[in-house]
Design a protein around this motif. Structure first.
Motif, PDB file in Angstrom:
ATOM      1  N   ARG A   2      25.553 -55.655 -19.471  1.00 23.50           N
ATOM      2  CA  ARG A   2      24.168 -55.570 -19.033  1.00 23.50           C
ATOM      3  C   ARG A   2      23.364 -56.674 -19.731  1.00 23.50           C
ATOM      4  N   LEU A   3      22.961 -57.658 -18.960  1.00 20.46           N
ATOM      5  CA  LEU A   3      22.284 -58.819 -19.517  1.00 20.46           C
ATOM      6  C   LEU A   3      20.933 -58.456 -20.119  1.00 20.46           C
ATOM      7  N   ASP A   4      20.274 -57.442 -19.567  1.00 15.45           N
ATOM      8  CA  ASP A   4      18.950 -57.058 -20.050  1.00 15.45           C
ATOM      9  C   ASP A   4      18.999 -56.050 -21.182  1.00 15.45           C
ATOM     10  N   GLU A   5      20.191 -55.773 -21.701  1.00 13.36           N
ATOM     11  CA  GLU A   5      20.322 -54.867 -22.839  1.00 13.36           C
ATOM     12  C   GLU A   5      20.976 -55.517 -24.048  1.00 13.36           C
ATOM     13  N   ALA A   6      21.737 -56.570 -23.847  1.00 14.82           N
ATOM     14  CA  ALA A   6      22.413 -57.257 -24.945  1.00 14.82           C
ATOM     15  C   ALA A   6      21.542 -58.395 -25.460  1.00 14.82           C
ATOM     16  N   GLY A   7      22.133 -59.295 -26.231  1.00 15.53           N
ATOM     17  CA  GLY A   7      21.351 -60.384 -26.805  1.00 15.53           C
ATOM     18  C   GLY A   7      20.449 -59.884 -27.921  1.00 15.53           C
ATOM     19  N   GLN A   8      19.442 -60.669 -28.258  1.00 18.41           N
ATOM     20  CA  GLN A   8      18.505 -60.341 -29.329  1.00 18.41           C
ATOM     21  C   GLN A   8      17.187 -59.861 -28.744  1.00 18.41           C
ATOM     22  N   SER A  40      11.743 -54.929 -20.950  1.00 21.47           N
ATOM     23  CA  SER A  40      12.841 -55.308 -21.837  1.00 21.47           C
ATOM     24  C   SER A  40      12.840 -56.834 -21.977  1.00 21.47           C
ATOM     25  N   VAL A  41      12.767 -57.324 -23.212  1.00 22.28           N
ATOM     26  CA  VAL A  41      12.706 -58.765 -23.478  1.00 22.28           C
ATOM     27  C   VAL A  41      13.890 -59.131 -24.358  1.00 22.28           C
ATOM     28  N   ARG A  42      14.770 -59.981 -23.834  1.00 20.40           N
ATOM     29  CA  ARG A  42      16.002 -60.325 -24.554  1.00 20.40           C
ATOM     30  C   ARG A  42      16.168 -61.835 -24.622  1.00 20.40           C
ATOM     31  N   LEU A  43      16.690 -62.303 -25.752  1.00 19.26           N
ATOM     32  CA  LEU A  43      16.922 -63.731 -25.978  1.00 19.26           C
ATOM     33  C   LEU A  43      18.361 -63.935 -26.441  1.00 19.26           C
ATOM     34  N   TYR A  44      19.032 -64.898 -25.800  1.00 17.96           N
ATOM     35  CA  TYR A  44      20.369 -65.325 -26.197  1.00 17.96           C
ATOM     36  C   TYR A  44      20.242 -66.725 -26.783  1.00 17.96           C
ATOM     37  N   ARG A  45      20.289 -66.818 -28.099  1.00 20.04           N
ATOM     38  CA  ARG A  45      19.958 -68.080 -28.770  1.00 20.04           C
ATOM     39  C   ARG A  45      21.020 -69.162 -28.597  1.00 20.04           C
ATOM     40  N   SER A  46      22.237 -68.778 -28.361  1.00 21.89           N
ATOM     41  CA  SER A  46      23.317 -69.780 -28.246  1.00 21.89           C
ATOM     42  C   SER A  46      24.066 -69.622 -26.932  1.00 21.89           C
ATOM     43  N   GLY A  47      23.348 -69.254 -25.882  1.00 16.89           N
ATOM     44  CA  GLY A  47      23.981 -69.037 -24.597  1.00 16.89           C
ATOM     45  C   GLY A  47      24.706 -67.705 -24.552  1.00 16.89           C
ATOM     46  N   VAL A  63      14.655 -62.154 -19.533  1.00 12.21           N
ATOM     47  CA  VAL A  63      15.845 -62.595 -20.262  1.00 12.21           C
ATOM     48  C   VAL A  63      15.838 -64.112 -20.320  1.00 12.21           C
ATOM     49  N   VAL A  64      15.980 -64.666 -21.513  1.00 15.55           N
ATOM     50  CA  VAL A  64      16.098 -66.110 -21.678  1.00 15.55           C
ATOM     51  C   VAL A  64      17.440 -66.413 -22.324  1.00 15.55           C
ATOM     52  N   ILE A  65      18.229 -67.248 -21.670  1.00  9.71           N
ATOM     53  CA  ILE A  65      19.501 -67.721 -22.218  1.00  9.71           C
ATOM     54  C   ILE A  65      19.290 -69.164 -22.640  1.00  9.71           C
ATOM     55  N   ASP A  66      19.243 -69.400 -23.938  1.00 13.29           N
ATOM     56  CA  ASP A  66      19.047 -70.752 -24.457  1.00 13.29           C
ATOM     57  C   ASP A  66      20.419 -71.410 -24.591  1.00 13.29           C
ATOM     58  N   GLY A  67      20.870 -71.960 -23.490  1.00 10.06           N
ATOM     59  CA  GLY A  67      22.217 -72.509 -23.389  1.00 10.06           C
ATOM     60  C   GLY A  67      22.791 -72.153 -22.034  1.00 10.06           C
ATOM     61  N   ASP A  68      24.115 -72.047 -21.961  1.00  5.00           N
ATOM     62  CA  ASP A  68      24.781 -71.729 -20.697  1.00  5.00           C
ATOM     63  C   ASP A  68      25.003 -70.224 -20.555  1.00  5.00           C
ATOM     64  N   ILE A  87      14.841 -64.223 -15.208  1.00  4.83           N
ATOM     65  CA  ILE A  87      16.015 -64.666 -15.953  1.00  4.83           C
ATOM     66  C   ILE A  87      15.942 -66.189 -16.008  1.00  4.83           C
ATOM     67  N   CYS A  88      15.833 -66.729 -17.213  1.00  4.71           N
ATOM     68  CA  CYS A  88      15.650 -68.177 -17.387  1.00  4.71           C
ATOM     69  C   CYS A  88      16.789 -68.725 -18.231  1.00  4.71           C
ATOM     70  N   ILE A  89      17.412 -69.786 -17.747  1.00  7.72           N
ATOM     71  CA  ILE A  89      18.603 -70.359 -18.373  1.00  7.72           C
ATOM     72  C   ILE A  89      18.336 -71.838 -18.637  1.00  7.72           C
ATOM     73  N   THR A  90      18.416 -72.248 -19.894  1.00 14.77           N
ATOM     74  CA  THR A  90      18.131 -73.648 -20.217  1.00 14.77           C
ATOM     75  C   THR A  90      19.317 -74.558 -19.922  1.00 14.77           C
ATOM     76  N   GLY A  91      20.511 -74.002 -19.768  1.00 19.18           N
ATOM     77  CA  GLY A  91      21.700 -74.784 -19.481  1.00 19.18           C
ATOM     78  C   GLY A  91      22.227 -74.540 -18.089  1.00 19.18           C
ATOM     79  N   MET A  92      23.545 -74.305 -18.001  1.00 24.51           N
ATOM     80  CA  MET A  92      24.226 -74.086 -16.734  1.00 24.51           C
ATOM     81  C   MET A  92      24.439 -72.595 -16.489  1.00 24.51           C
ATOM     82  N   LEU A  93      24.577 -72.230 -15.213  1.00 23.03           N
ATOM     83  CA  LEU A  93      25.033 -70.895 -14.826  1.00 23.03           C
ATOM     84  C   LEU A  93      26.368 -71.058 -14.127  1.00 23.03           C
ATOM     85  N   ARG A  94      27.411 -70.430 -14.687  1.00 23.70           N
ATOM     86  CA  ARG A  94      28.747 -70.491 -14.099  1.00 23.70           C
ATOM     87  C   ARG A  94      29.257 -69.075 -13.894  1.00 23.70           C
ATOM     88  N   ALA A  95      29.790 -68.804 -12.712  1.00 26.17           N
ATOM     89  CA  ALA A  95      30.326 -67.483 -12.413  1.00 26.17           C
ATOM     90  C   ALA A  95      31.287 -67.590 -11.249  1.00 26.17           C
TER      91      ALA A  95
END
Length: 228
Positions: A2-8, A40-47, A63-68, A87-95
């Motif tokens: 769950r992307l909106d529950e993990a991270g910081q 719910s506000v979550r940040l992924y500092r290293s992708g 949700v902000v993913i700072d990276g991929d 959902i904001c991604i500063t790098g790439m989205l791969r799936a």
């Protein structure tokens, strides 16, 4: 996962301060000012990289993913009905494949690389996919109300409405009622003979064919990036 529950856990003021150079940071204050429910506000500092399917809940969330953002499985980014989310991604989205819907607004500063298909639904509830680089997928499926934009162009077979792009005509226009049987297997059609997105998404996740034999090859433009 769950992307909106993990991270910081973070706050909207912190994200606005940290990412004020990114155009999408303006979305955060608007979402906060118009949403009475807890966000719910979550940040992924290293992708974020995982081998699990990626999902989100009913919202609202930021949700902000700072990276991929990378998964070897399907990514389903959505909200409940009109509930807003970013959902904001500063790098790439791969799936392997991607589906977005309802109030989920997705901003990718880099490119989107999908092994399979991309699906967008219910843009009239604010869903959008905005890509700074190239959007590459086997196919892009958008319902009549949903748009996707890519500054680096879209490299995919496109099933979409003709209303959103001035330069680009979809390969298959989704306004032509009753004609989808020419392109898609009967198992993916609804009782009116039109493409059923939920059936198509399930087929994509299972690795099943989305087109009748020879259809993809009849659209060679799908192999080149086309501007939106």
């Amino acid at each position: 996962m769950r992307l909106d529950e993990a991270g910081q856990q973070s706050t909207i003021p912190e994200l606005i301060s940290q990412f004020q150079a990114r155009p999408w940071h303006r979305e955060f204050a608007e979402l906060a000012s118009t949403t009475p429910a807890p966000i719910s506000v979550r940040l992924y500092r290293s992708g974020c990289q995982t081998e699990e399917p990626i999902e989100t809940g009913r919202g609202p969330y930021v949700v902000v993913i700072d990276g991929d953002l990378t998964t070897t499985e399907h990514a389903g980014l959505w909200t409940d009905d009109y509930t807003p989310a970013c959902i904001c991604i500063t790098g790439m989205l791969r799936a392997r494949s991607l589906a977005f819907a309802n109030g989920a607004r997705i901003f990718v500063d880099g490119g989107v690389q999908l092994a399979g298909a991309c699906f967008g639904q219910y843009g009239d509830r604010n869903a959008v996919l905005s890509v700074g680089g190239e959007l590459s997928a086997s196919a892009l499926f958008l319902d009549t109300y949903t748009a996707a934009y890519a500054s680096g162009g879209i490299r995919a077979l496109i099933y979409a409405s003709t209303r959103y792009w001035e330069q680009l005509e979809p390969d298959i226009a989704n306004e032509r009622e009753g004609e989808d049987g020419r392109f898609f297997p009967p198992a993916l059609l609804d009782r009116y003979g039109d493409l059923d997105f939920e059936l198509a998404i399930a087929a994509a996740r299972a690795g099943e064919p989305l087109f009748l034999p020879g259809v993809e090859e009849s659209f060679p433009a799908r192999l080149q990036p086309r501007p939106t």
